[in-house]
Design an enzyme around this catalytic site. Structure first.
Site, mmCIF file in Angstrom:
data_model
loop_
_atom_site.group_PDB
_atom_site.id
_atom_site.type_symbol
_atom_site.label_atom_id
_atom_site.label_comp_id
_atom_site.label_asym_id
_atom_site.label_seq_id
_atom_site.Cartn_x
_atom_site.Cartn_y
_atom_site.Cartn_z
ATOM 1 N N THR A 125 0.821 -1.204 0.000
ATOM 2 C CA THR A 125 0.000 0.000 0.000
ATOM 3 C C THR A 125 0.856 1.255 0.000
ATOM 4 O OG1 THR A 125 -1.553 1.305 1.358
ATOM 5 C CG2 THR A 125 -0.122 -0.224 2.515
ATOM 6 N N ASP A 126 0.319 2.338 -0.541
ATOM 7 C CA ASP A 126 1.035 3.610 -0.501
ATOM 8 C C ASP A 126 1.120 4.174 0.914
ATOM 9 O OD1 ASP A 126 -1.622 4.331 -0.187
ATOM 10 O OD2 ASP A 126 -1.654 5.805 -1.801
ATOM 11 N N GLU A 127 0.340 3.602 1.825
ATOM 12 C CA GLU A 127 0.345 4.111 3.205
ATOM 13 C C GLU A 127 1.683 3.876 3.909
ATOM 14 O OE1 GLU A 127 -3.121 3.705 5.672
ATOM 15 O OE2 GLU A 127 -4.366 3.173 3.958
ATOM 16 N N TYR A 153 -1.625 -0.428 10.969
ATOM 17 C CA TYR A 153 -1.845 -1.086 9.673
ATOM 18 C C TYR A 153 -0.682 -0.822 8.730
ATOM 19 C CZ TYR A 153 -3.257 -1.412 4.810
ATOM 20 O OH TYR A 153 -3.265 -1.673 3.467
ATOM 21 N N LYS A 157 2.278 -3.422 7.142
ATOM 22 C CA LYS A 157 2.525 -3.623 5.713
ATOM 23 C C LYS A 157 3.966 -3.260 5.351
ATOM 24 C CE LYS A 157 -0.045 -4.727 2.960
ATOM 25 N NZ LYS A 157 -0.352 -6.090 2.449
ATOM 26 N N VAL A 209 -18.115 11.963 8.201
ATOM 27 C CA VAL A 209 -16.878 12.392 7.546
ATOM 28 C C VAL A 209 -15.887 12.826 8.615
ATOM 29 C CG1 VAL A 209 -15.843 14.088 5.988
ATOM 30 C CG2 VAL A 209 -18.095 13.116 5.463
#
Length: 333
Positions: A125-127, A153, A157, A209
């Protein structure tokens, strides 16, 4: 050719299963999934009609089960989608993420070493890169951007990515890694932003949101992502990392408003809630490398992809209503 797809009952994994079955009808696809809350057998209903498809319920952390399956099926390619992926859940329960995302990856790679494979591919992931400032639209993540994680998370990764790179160097494992931006499309579990807003708006419920909704994400249509991974596992260079981005940056609040417009729902449904802990401001991926080396570019404009996605949820109410009711947990095919 036999391709193992771990986490294939989830969102991106299932889309990849269908991509493989459609493009390579002569190849065998073995889907491995633990069927946690995010795994859904209903998603694989049409896949189960293919003679060259097999589903196996197994935990990638279960070394005995995984090694037995490798011994039996002798896969050529392993694509690892299996992961706990919801940031909010990782904040509440980090250990589950560390176990599945790191140790599960280790078990798979150990099995690859034991039985031999042509390619192991880690879907990341780009995270792992952290975030970018909102006032610097010129900055984007490249494969050389330093790892700088924000949540349990993304840390799990990133740790898995580093482990894959260690196996590449130490054990000469023929592996690749891809880091993608936020995916959207069919079969997306309703806890994530886009399907959550669609399903809640259809029920005329409040649309929560985070903060002021200014956080920006780079959105990638899931089918485009599947095509990129397919290119990497067949033609990508061993040991390389490839960024996969959609070139579709949008603020969360703009996406929610767009969904309201498309569904004819009032923006008064929008409710601002307390911001997520450690909430990343902006993600943006530079996919130049995969374009130059493999010829991949995202094909789906967000304006088109979001309409297709909304229509899919309108046409497949039974799929997500079973999830909301909890009935999907008891489905067997």
């Amino acid at each position: 050719m036999t391709v193992f797809v771990t986490g294939g009952a989830g969102f991106i994994g299932s889309n990849f299963v269908y991509h493989q079955l459609g493009k390579y009808p002569q190849e065998r696809v073995v889907c491995i999934d633990k069927l946690t809350y995010a795994g859904n057998m209903r998603t694989l209903q049409k896949a189960s009609e293919h003679d060259n498809f097999r589903f196996v319920k197994a935990d990638i952390c279960d070394r005995n089960a995984i090694f037995e399956l490798f011994k039996e099926e002798k896969p050529d390619i392993v694509v690892n989608f299996a992961a706990e992926s919801h940031v909010d859940r990782s904040i509440e329960e980090p250990e589950v993420f560390l176990t599945t995302n790191i140790l599960g990856t280790q078990v798979l790679m150990d099995a690859c070493r034991e039985y031999g494979i042509k390619r192991f591919h880690q879907v990341s992931t780009d995270e792992v890169y952290g975030d970018l400032p909102l006032n610097r639209p010129d900055l984007m993540f490249t494969e050389k951007t330093p790892i700088h994680t924000s949540s349990p998370y993304s840390a799990s990764k990133a740790a898995a990515d580093l482990l894959v790179q260690a196996y590449i160097r130490t054990f000469k494992l023929p592996a690749t890694i891809s880091r993608c931006s936020n995916n959207y499309g069919p079969f997306h579990f309703p806890e994530k932003l886009i399907p959550l807003m669609i399903t809640k708006a259809l029920a005329d419920k409040a649309l929560p949101v985070y903060g002021k909704g200014v956080n920006v994400r780079d959105w990638l249509y899931v089918e485009d992502h599947c095509k990129a991974i397919d290119m990497i596992i067949r033609d990508g260079k061993e040991g390389e990392v490839y960024n996969i981005g959609g070139h579709n940056e949008m603020a969360n609040i703009d996406i929610v408003k767009l969904i309201c417009t498309e569904l004819g729902k009032p923006e008064s449904l929008i409710t601002y809630v307390e911001d997520r802990k450690g909430h990343d401001l902006r993600y943006a991926i530079d996919p130049t490398k995969i374009h130059n080396e493999l010829g991949w570019l995202p094909e789906t404009r967000f304006a088109d992809g979001i309409k297709s996605t909304i229509q899919w949820y309108l046409d497949n109410r039974a799929w997500w209503e079973e999830i909301l009711s909890g009935e999907y947990r008891s489905i067997e095919l």
